[in-house]
Write a protein that holds these residues in place. Sequence first.
Motif, PDB file in Angstrom:
ATOM      1  N   UNK A 192       0.857  -1.186   0.000  1.00  0.00           N
ATOM      2  CA  UNK A 192       0.000   0.000   0.000  1.00  0.00           C
ATOM      3  C   UNK A 192       0.890   1.231   0.000  1.00  0.00           C
ATOM      4  N   UNK A 193       0.436   2.256  -0.725  1.00  0.00           N
ATOM      5  CA  UNK A 193       1.141   3.528  -0.757  1.00  0.00           C
ATOM      6  C   UNK A 193       0.139   4.627  -0.443  1.00  0.00           C
ATOM      7  N   UNK A 194       0.655   5.802  -0.109  1.00  0.00           N
ATOM      8  CA  UNK A 194      -0.228   6.944   0.117  1.00  0.00           C
ATOM      9  C   UNK A 194      -0.867   7.352  -1.197  1.00  0.00           C
ATOM     10  N   UNK A 195      -2.179   7.569  -1.139  1.00  0.00           N
ATOM     11  CA  UNK A 195      -2.906   8.089  -2.286  1.00  0.00           C
ATOM     12  C   UNK A 195      -3.134   9.566  -2.055  1.00  0.00           C
ATOM     13  N   UNK A 196      -4.302  10.032  -2.396  1.00  0.00           N
ATOM     14  CA  UNK A 196      -4.639  11.415  -2.085  1.00  0.00           C
ATOM     15  C   UNK A 196      -5.905  11.419  -1.247  1.00  0.00           C
TER      16      UNK A 196
ATOM     17  N   UNK B  43      -5.474   5.423   0.482  1.00  0.00           N
ATOM     18  CA  UNK B  43      -4.296   4.647   0.097  1.00  0.00           C
ATOM     19  C   UNK B  43      -4.532   4.021  -1.264  1.00  0.00           C
ATOM     20  N   UNK B  44      -3.429   3.647  -1.914  1.00  0.00           N
ATOM     21  CA  UNK B  44      -3.491   2.969  -3.203  1.00  0.00           C
ATOM     22  C   UNK B  44      -2.694   1.677  -3.100  1.00  0.00           C
ATOM     23  N   UNK B  45      -3.062   0.733  -3.941  1.00  0.00           N
ATOM     24  CA  UNK B  45      -2.367  -0.542  -3.986  1.00  0.00           C
ATOM     25  C   UNK B  45      -1.377  -0.509  -5.137  1.00  0.00           C
ATOM     26  N   UNK B  46      -0.154  -0.915  -4.861  1.00  0.00           N
ATOM     27  CA  UNK B  46       0.841  -1.051  -5.914  1.00  0.00           C
ATOM     28  C   UNK B  46       1.126  -2.538  -6.050  1.00  0.00           C
ATOM     29  N   UNK B  47       0.613  -3.135  -7.123  1.00  0.00           N
ATOM     30  CA  UNK B  47       0.783  -4.564  -7.369  1.00  0.00           C
ATOM     31  C   UNK B  47       1.850  -4.757  -8.444  1.00  0.00           C
ATOM     32  N   UNK B  48       2.702  -5.766  -8.241  1.00  0.00           N
ATOM     33  CA  UNK B  48       3.734  -6.108  -9.215  1.00  0.00           C
ATOM     34  C   UNK B  48       3.632  -7.594  -9.518  1.00  0.00           C
ATOM     35  N   UNK B  49       3.272  -7.976 -10.734  1.00  0.00           N
ATOM     36  CA  UNK B  49       2.855  -7.144 -11.855  1.00  0.00           C
ATOM     37  C   UNK B  49       1.482  -6.505 -11.589  1.00  0.00           C
ATOM     38  N   UNK B  50       1.213  -5.437 -12.334  1.00  0.00           N
ATOM     39  CA  UNK B  50      -0.007  -4.656 -12.138  1.00  0.00           C
ATOM     40  C   UNK B  50      -1.259  -5.475 -12.474  1.00  0.00           C
TER      41      UNK B  50
ATOM     42  N   UNK C 174      -5.174  -4.455 -13.459  1.00  0.00           N
ATOM     43  CA  UNK C 174      -5.942  -3.257 -13.829  1.00  0.00           C
ATOM     44  C   UNK C 174      -7.193  -3.041 -12.978  1.00  0.00           C
ATOM     45  N   UNK C 175      -7.801  -4.086 -12.465  1.00  0.00           N
ATOM     46  CA  UNK C 175      -9.005  -3.915 -11.640  1.00  0.00           C
ATOM     47  C   UNK C 175      -8.674  -3.413 -10.233  1.00  0.00           C
ATOM     48  N   UNK C 176      -7.390  -3.282  -9.921  1.00  0.00           N
ATOM     49  CA  UNK C 176      -6.969  -2.832  -8.595  1.00  0.00           C
ATOM     50  C   UNK C 176      -6.368  -1.434  -8.630  1.00  0.00           C
ATOM     51  N   UNK C 177      -6.582  -0.700  -9.721  1.00  0.00           N
ATOM     52  CA  UNK C 177      -6.080   0.672  -9.817  1.00  0.00           C
ATOM     53  C   UNK C 177      -6.968   1.605  -8.998  1.00  0.00           C
ATOM     54  N   UNK C 178      -6.373   2.654  -8.478  1.00  0.00           N
ATOM     55  CA  UNK C 178      -7.144   3.710  -7.835  1.00  0.00           C
ATOM     56  C   UNK C 178      -7.044   3.715  -6.322  1.00  0.00           C
ATOM     57  N   UNK C 179      -7.749   4.680  -5.757  1.00  0.00           N
ATOM     58  CA  UNK C 179      -7.786   4.853  -4.301  1.00  0.00           C
ATOM     59  C   UNK C 179      -8.652   3.763  -3.686  1.00  0.00           C
ATOM     60  N   UNK C 180      -8.306   3.352  -2.476  1.00  0.00           N
ATOM     61  CA  UNK C 180      -9.012   2.253  -1.808  1.00  0.00           C
ATOM     62  C   UNK C 180      -9.981   2.794  -0.774  1.00  0.00           C
ATOM     63  N   UNK C 181     -11.229   2.322  -0.866  1.00  0.00           N
ATOM     64  CA  UNK C 181     -12.257   2.650   0.128  1.00  0.00           C
ATOM     65  C   UNK C 181     -12.842   1.346   0.653  1.00  0.00           C
ATOM     66  N   UNK C 182     -13.085   1.299   1.962  1.00  0.00           N
ATOM     67  CA  UNK C 182     -13.669   0.126   2.597  1.00  0.00           C
ATOM     68  C   UNK C 182     -15.036   0.479   3.166  1.00  0.00           C
ATOM     69  N   UNK C 183     -15.961  -0.479   3.090  1.00  0.00           N
ATOM     70  CA  UNK C 183     -17.263  -0.341   3.731  1.00  0.00           C
ATOM     71  C   UNK C 183     -17.754  -1.739   4.065  1.00  0.00           C
TER      72      UNK C 183
END
Length: 168
Positions: A120-124, A128-135, A137-146
């Motif tokens: 996890x990295x800081x988003x805006x 937070x954002x997820x940095x996956x290696x290899x990337x 595409x369905x995991x791009x963007x800011x993360x919200x939980x509910x």
Amino acid sequence: MRLMNYFKPSGYLILFLTVLLLSCGHERTEMPGPPVDTGGPCPPKSQGDMWTCHHTSTWDITKAHNALIGKWEWKYSGCYWKPEDAGCDSLSAFKIEFTNENKYIVEENGQMIQNGSWVLTDGDSDLFKLQATPAVSTLYGRILFCDDIVEFNDSYIDGCDNYFRRKE
């Protein structure tokens, strides 16, 4: 000079109103929001519900990391700029598991199709954002939980928002 006399100020007004009325005939496609409620009917509730629910808790990187660990089933994609890509069916067999050792496994139809590592990295906006290696595409963007839903919110940069429900 005769052309100028033909278009009096009232003529410009009529021309403007005609163009305005003709442009209003286009239908606007609304994108449904995320499946915030448990059970997640499709079409789901609004994006605002997800933000409100997420912000009922205070999140730090450790809490977000721990919340992500586990198995998740894809439930919904919302694409504001390409609403034809939104829906509840296109990735219905897509599942992902995040381990405590920062590894991930992607399955489709019960078969592993990808694996790698994540951090996890800081988003805006205090997200937070997820940095996956290899990337992935369905995991791009800011993360919200509910509750048992996680959203990867990428629509703020013209991507799609993807929603997963905790499987286990």
